[in-house]
Write a protein that holds these residues in place. Sequence first.
Motif, PDB file in Angstrom:
ATOM      1  N   UNK A  33       0.836  -1.205   0.000  1.00 27.30           N
ATOM      2  CA  UNK A  33       0.000   0.000   0.000  1.00 27.30           C
ATOM      3  C   UNK A  33       0.869   1.253   0.000  1.00 27.30           C
ATOM      4  N   UNK A  34       1.932   1.268   0.825  1.00 29.73           N
ATOM      5  CA  UNK A  34       2.840   2.414   0.868  1.00 29.73           C
ATOM      6  C   UNK A  34       3.507   2.636  -0.491  1.00 29.73           C
ATOM      7  N   UNK A  35       3.909   1.530  -1.128  1.00 30.54           N
ATOM      8  CA  UNK A  35       4.584   1.633  -2.422  1.00 30.54           C
ATOM      9  C   UNK A  35       3.673   2.264  -3.469  1.00 30.54           C
ATOM     10  N   UNK A  41       1.081   9.550  -5.413  1.00 27.37           N
ATOM     11  CA  UNK A  41       1.392  10.915  -4.970  1.00 27.37           C
ATOM     12  C   UNK A  41       2.451  11.544  -5.870  1.00 27.37           C
ATOM     13  N   UNK A  42       3.465  10.766  -6.209  1.00 28.14           N
ATOM     14  CA  UNK A  42       4.519  11.288  -7.079  1.00 28.14           C
ATOM     15  C   UNK A  42       3.977  11.646  -8.460  1.00 28.14           C
ATOM     16  N   UNK A  47       2.489  15.704 -12.428  1.00 27.83           N
ATOM     17  CA  UNK A  47       1.487  16.230 -13.353  1.00 27.83           C
ATOM     18  C   UNK A  47       1.111  17.661 -12.979  1.00 27.83           C
ATOM     19  N   UNK A  48       0.967  17.936 -11.670  1.00 36.69           N
ATOM     20  CA  UNK A  48       0.629  19.289 -11.244  1.00 36.69           C
ATOM     21  C   UNK A  48       1.717  20.287 -11.561  1.00 36.69           C
TER      22      UNK A  48
END
Length: 331
Positions: A33-35, A41-42, A47-48
């Motif tokens: 899940x963390x991976x 998020x990255x 993209x932002x």
Amino acid sequence: MKASLKTNGRISASAALQAVTRWYESYNPVDKVKHWLWIIIRAILLIGICFIILYPIITKVSLAFRDKQDMFDSTVVWLPRNFTLDNIKLIFGYLNYTEAVTNTFFLSLTTSVLQLISCALAGYGFARLKFRGSGILFGVVIFTIVVPPQTIMVPTYLHYRFFDVFGLYGLFTGEPGVNLLESFWPFFISSALAMGLKNGLYIFIFRQFFRSLPKDLEEAAYVDGAGILKTFWRVMLPNAVPAIATVMLFSFIWQWNDSYFVNIFAPNTTLLSRMLDLLPGAIRPEYVGGISHTSLYLNTGTLMGILPIFILYLFAQRYFVESVERTGLVG
């Protein structure tokens, strides 16, 4: 392992059970899940950030091909409903685009080559030739990076308005000097003498790169009978391709976008940066319902101004990134 898992061509039940047990013990759903959370998020951050950087370009492209009717259509955000090339045709005439791009390209390329030669020689001298006062002179070079050009605007203008070399022209002709304004000679002379636009930075880049090269190359050239200039030309310069690419691209782009020195030395010359400065006053505003179409033309002009640089970057971006990394400008 195959022998341990198979018995007479069949998989051993105990071996299979042990393999399943080891896989279950190594599987950690929290780590998974963390991976994937970090990947999401990255991706959102990248993209932002890309959208923030590309937003002005996307807006200008959208407005450049947008018809005037779309200015009143609230449903038009990015893609024009009425695609048109009228804005580009109109700005092409306002900017005198062909002549402006040709003159700007000639000026930028010539000054880049002259700055490359002069700054490479100066950087090599500061990196390898030790002489009394070299540290003070290099400090003056660094000082030119931080000094605003506006502080020396008046003497620079007068220098090229009444250009003379050690007063020799005035001595033999009785005239105060030669007027080099309204020509490209002020740019060429400054670049050839390593006093052009951002030349302090270019000298610093070459100095740092030449200092990183091993001295064995020079010593081997000296043993073979090469002098300082031959060593520089035949040995050091071919190994300075990353620094050359960096300086060449920086010099070309900064000269292309320069409007300060252009307005001082050549205020009546058809150059792209100067024509873009005059564009707001040249446009005849058209008002429909209290809304002006000037923004369409200004955004189109800006897009046409950066288009040649964008095309250049598409072909040179790989060399540019590699050169910046190897010259130590990152980190």
